[in-house]
Design a protein around this motif. Structure first.
Motif, PDB file in Angstrom:
ATOM      1  N   PHE A  23      -9.271   4.470   0.671  1.00 57.19           N
ATOM      2  CA  PHE A  23      -8.464   3.922   0.953  1.00 57.19           C
ATOM      3  C   PHE A  23      -7.556   3.199   2.094  1.00 57.19           C
ATOM      4  O   PHE A  23      -6.612   3.631   2.686  1.00 57.19           O
ATOM      5  CB  PHE A  23      -6.894   5.255   0.066  1.00 57.19           C
ATOM      6  CG  PHE A  23      -7.534   5.420  -1.123  1.00 57.19           C
ATOM      7  CD1 PHE A  23      -7.536   4.875  -2.243  1.00 57.19           C
ATOM      8  CD2 PHE A  23      -7.400   6.685  -1.220  1.00 57.19           C
ATOM      9  CE1 PHE A  23      -7.292   5.281  -3.649  1.00 57.19           C
ATOM     10  CE2 PHE A  23      -8.305   7.432  -2.707  1.00 57.19           C
ATOM     11  CZ  PHE A  23      -7.535   6.481  -3.559  1.00 57.19           C
ATOM     12  N   HIS A  24      -8.926   3.110   3.076  1.00 56.31           N
ATOM     13  CA  HIS A  24      -8.760   2.636   4.545  1.00 56.31           C
ATOM     14  C   HIS A  24      -8.966   1.486   4.258  1.00 56.31           C
ATOM     15  O   HIS A  24      -8.267   0.515   5.859  1.00 56.31           O
ATOM     16  CB  HIS A  24      -9.854   3.489   4.747  1.00 56.31           C
ATOM     17  CG  HIS A  24     -11.205   2.806   4.313  1.00 56.31           C
ATOM     18  ND1 HIS A  24     -11.977   2.270   3.427  1.00 56.31           N
ATOM     19  CD2 HIS A  24     -11.913   1.354   5.571  1.00 56.31           C
ATOM     20  CE1 HIS A  24     -12.724   1.407   3.470  1.00 56.31           C
ATOM     21  NE2 HIS A  24     -13.191   0.609   4.388  1.00 56.31           N
ATOM     22  N   THR A  34       0.950  -1.250  -0.314  1.00 56.84           N
ATOM     23  CA  THR A  34       0.259  -0.127   0.087  1.00 56.84           C
ATOM     24  C   THR A  34       1.056   1.084   0.000  1.00 56.84           C
ATOM     25  O   THR A  34       0.556   1.740  -0.663  1.00 56.84           O
ATOM     26  CB  THR A  34      -0.961   0.191   1.015  1.00 56.84           C
ATOM     27  OG1 THR A  34      -1.644  -1.407   0.884  1.00 56.84           O
ATOM     28  CG2 THR A  34      -2.083   1.033   0.843  1.00 56.84           C
ATOM     29  N   GLN A  35       1.716   1.616   0.973  1.00 57.69           N
ATOM     30  CA  GLN A  35       2.580   2.407   1.201  1.00 57.69           C
ATOM     31  C   GLN A  35       3.555   2.613  -0.198  1.00 57.69           C
ATOM     32  O   GLN A  35       3.577   4.407  -0.405  1.00 57.69           O
ATOM     33  CB  GLN A  35       3.885   2.521   2.604  1.00 57.69           C
ATOM     34  CG  GLN A  35       2.499   2.367   3.913  1.00 57.69           C
ATOM     35  CD  GLN A  35       1.436   3.539   3.972  1.00 57.69           C
ATOM     36  OE1 GLN A  35       2.335   4.457   3.784  1.00 57.69           O
ATOM     37  NE2 GLN A  35       0.294   3.395   3.804  1.00 57.69           N
ATOM     38  N   THR A  49      -4.071  12.202  -3.223  1.00 55.08           N
ATOM     39  CA  THR A  49      -4.802  10.448  -3.216  1.00 55.08           C
ATOM     40  C   THR A  49      -3.258   9.895  -3.111  1.00 55.08           C
ATOM     41  O   THR A  49      -4.239   9.066  -1.475  1.00 55.08           O
ATOM     42  CB  THR A  49      -5.024  10.295  -4.531  1.00 55.08           C
ATOM     43  OG1 THR A  49      -5.903  11.419  -5.425  1.00 55.08           O
ATOM     44  CG2 THR A  49      -5.434   9.069  -4.644  1.00 55.08           C
ATOM     45  N   ALA A  50      -2.257   9.920  -3.145  1.00 55.76           N
ATOM     46  CA  ALA A  50      -0.832   9.272  -2.315  1.00 55.76           C
ATOM     47  C   ALA A  50      -1.350   9.341  -1.086  1.00 55.76           C
ATOM     48  O   ALA A  50      -0.636   8.670   0.213  1.00 55.76           O
ATOM     49  CB  ALA A  50      -0.107   9.293  -3.296  1.00 55.76           C
ATOM     50  N   TRP A  63      -6.113  -1.472   3.911  1.00 52.89           N
ATOM     51  CA  TRP A  63      -5.246  -1.705   5.177  1.00 52.89           C
ATOM     52  C   TRP A  63      -5.327  -1.401   6.522  1.00 52.89           C
ATOM     53  O   TRP A  63      -4.876  -2.427   7.162  1.00 52.89           O
ATOM     54  CB  TRP A  63      -3.887  -1.292   3.900  1.00 52.89           C
ATOM     55  CG  TRP A  63      -3.888  -0.123   4.482  1.00 52.89           C
ATOM     56  CD1 TRP A  63      -4.356   0.758   3.489  1.00 52.89           C
ATOM     57  CD2 TRP A  63      -3.282   1.025   5.505  1.00 52.89           C
ATOM     58  NE1 TRP A  63      -3.663   1.950   3.857  1.00 52.89           N
ATOM     59  CE2 TRP A  63      -2.995   2.133   4.978  1.00 52.89           C
ATOM     60  CE3 TRP A  63      -2.974   0.538   6.120  1.00 52.89           C
ATOM     61  CZ2 TRP A  63      -2.263   3.249   6.047  1.00 52.89           C
ATOM     62  CZ3 TRP A  63      -1.579   0.883   7.225  1.00 52.89           C
ATOM     63  CH2 TRP A  63      -1.647   2.640   6.868  1.00 52.89           C
ATOM     64  N   THR A 103       3.027   1.892  -3.054  1.00 55.35           N
ATOM     65  CA  THR A 103       1.839   2.609  -4.373  1.00 55.35           C
ATOM     66  C   THR A 103       1.707   3.771  -4.018  1.00 55.35           C
ATOM     67  O   THR A 103       1.868   4.753  -5.296  1.00 55.35           O
ATOM     68  CB  THR A 103       0.541   1.368  -4.360  1.00 55.35           C
ATOM     69  OG1 THR A 103       0.772   0.056  -4.169  1.00 55.35           O
ATOM     70  CG2 THR A 103      -0.564   2.412  -5.349  1.00 55.35           C
ATOM     71  N   ALA A 104       1.442   4.035  -2.946  1.00 57.86           N
ATOM     72  CA  ALA A 104       1.619   5.621  -2.095  1.00 57.86           C
ATOM     73  C   ALA A 104       2.705   6.959  -2.561  1.00 57.86           C
ATOM     74  O   ALA A 104       2.369   7.773  -3.593  1.00 57.86           O
ATOM     75  CB  ALA A 104       0.973   5.561  -0.634  1.00 57.86           C
ATOM     76  N   MET A 141      -3.866   7.503   0.739  1.00 57.96           N
ATOM     77  CA  MET A 141      -3.835   5.678   1.371  1.00 57.96           C
ATOM     78  C   MET A 141      -2.773   5.945   2.132  1.00 57.96           C
ATOM     79  O   MET A 141      -2.801   5.208   2.778  1.00 57.96           O
ATOM     80  CB  MET A 141      -3.167   5.455  -0.331  1.00 57.96           C
ATOM     81  CG  MET A 141      -2.995   4.523  -0.742  1.00 57.96           C
ATOM     82  SD  MET A 141      -2.303   3.996  -2.887  1.00 57.96           S
ATOM     83  CE  MET A 141      -3.183   4.340  -3.001  1.00 57.96           C
ATOM     84  N   LYS A 142      -1.841   7.095   2.336  1.00 49.67           N
ATOM     85  CA  LYS A 142      -0.935   6.635   3.542  1.00 49.67           C
ATOM     86  C   LYS A 142      -1.511   6.876   4.878  1.00 49.67           C
ATOM     87  O   LYS A 142      -1.284   6.381   5.874  1.00 49.67           O
ATOM     88  CB  LYS A 142       0.476   8.005   3.111  1.00 49.67           C
ATOM     89  CG  LYS A 142       1.820   7.569   1.735  1.00 49.67           C
ATOM     90  CD  LYS A 142       2.861   7.888   2.035  1.00 49.67           C
ATOM     91  CE  LYS A 142       4.105   8.192   1.080  1.00 49.67           C
ATOM     92  NZ  LYS A 142       4.528   6.330   1.451  1.00 49.67           N
TER      93      LYS A 142
END
Length: 347
Positions: free
Chosen positions: A111-112, A62-63, A100-101, A114, A65-66, A104-105
């Motif tokens: 994007f929650h 996830t991180q 957006t990034a 995870w 990708t962010a 996600m972080k």
């Protein structure tokens, strides 16, 4: 993990966040995020088991990708403005990609997904770092780019986060998952006020970190990870149990306690900006959070665990865990409300 290795890794995590907070060059910001990400993985896998490995892998993917999206936003901005300076206004497209990034972080909705999974798979102490320290770096960048963020995008994500943070936690029995959904909801409140008063977001973050830190420390002190094991604490440590009760009320944002300060100030600020629906929706969905905190309070302090023997109290053993920080943290998590007039002046 051996202490010298742990200290080196923790220093890398801290320095990564510090670089992100202090850098004025976009490439340094990205490098800070990468340092932080690569150093946090061994901390998540401190207790080595398949669940921790799975959680660390999910977090890394996830991180990463962010980070890739963040770099894409930085390059779009570079192509349009031909400069790397953080303080300069962003190109609208770059701003959307970067927001957006960073969402996600942070684990903002949508994007929650995870956040609960990763928090549940790792140990309590790693979960504490994940839900407090790891929020500082992305929020510091959002703070710096707040004038150029697309308001519709951020407010939509904020509303979704508060709603999902409320609904998601209702049916949970695992304390780490409950704290993860609580974190998603608090991030939503911070994102909602970001456009109008970034200073208030910092206040909200500070109070959130203090309350989450105290809650995790109390759970770690009792060695509890589920609501059923929490119900046995009344027999062991009545005083600590009553602190958990008050702390849950504070996390829910009930008036005489510290948790009410950010909610009050955010609702007031949004109302000043002629937004009526947004604070109404936030206040209504905050009731969902309050419900699952109340449920924790009920299982912890208002039910007596059935015991076979005649003794209501369990045999007392000497506690080996140190509680040096707990008293000041409990005070700060519950009794900061009288400072509100000063905070209004600061804002």
């Amino acid at each position: 993990m051996k202490p010298p290795i742990f200290i080196i890794i923790m220093l890398t995590v801290i320095s990564g966040t510090m670089i992100v907070m202090t850098a004025s060059h976009w490439l340094m910001v990205w490098i800070g995020f990468e340092m932080n990400l690569l150093a946090i993985i061994p901390i998540l896998m401190k207790k080595y088991n398949p669940r921790a490995t799975e959680a660390a892998t999910k977090y890394f993917l996830t991180q990463a990708t962010a980070s890739m999206l963040l770099m894409m936003g930085i390059i779009i901005n570079l192509l349009h403005s031909e400069q790397w300076t953080v303080s300069k206004d962003l190109n609208p497209m770059a701003s959307i990609v970067m927001t957006t990034a960073l969402a996600m972080k942070l684990g903002l909705a949508p994007f929650h997904f995870w956040v609960p999974e990763v928090t549940q798979g790792i140990s309590m102490s790693s979960g504490l770092i994940l839900l407090t320290w790891q929020k500082i770096a992305p929020l510091s960048i959002l703070y710096q780019i707040s004038p150029t963020i697309n308001p519709n995008l951020l407010l939509t994500m904020a509303t979704m986060s508060v709603m999902i943070g409320g609904w998601g936690g209702l049916n949970q029995t695992q304390l780490r998952k409950i704290m993860a959904y609580s974190s998603i909801a608090h991030m939503g409140w911070m994102a909602a006020i970001m456009m109008y008063s970034p200073t208030m977001m910092i206040l909200n973050l500070t109070i959130y970190i203090i309350m989450t830190l105290t809650t995790f420390m109390l759970f770690m002190y009792n060695s509890t990870t589920t609501t059923s094991s929490l119900s046995q604490t009344w027999n062991k440590t009545p005083l600590i149990t009553s602190f958990i009760l008050v702390l849950m009320m504070s996390l829910g944002g009930l008036p005489p306690l510290s948790g009410f300060i950010p909610k009050w100030m955010i609702i007031q600020e949004l109302t000043k900006n002629e937004m009526i629906m947004m604070p109404t929706l936030l206040a209504m969905t905050a009731l969902l959070n309050l419900y699952f905190y109340m449920r924790l309070t009920y299982t912890t302090a208002l039910t007596m665990f059935p015991s076979n023997n005649c003794m209501k109290m369990k045999w007392r053993f000497e506690r080996t865990k140190k509680t040096i920080l707990l008293p000041p943290l409990i005070v700060m998590s519950t009794m900061l409300l009288p400072l509100t007039p000063m905070l209004f002046i600061l804002d």
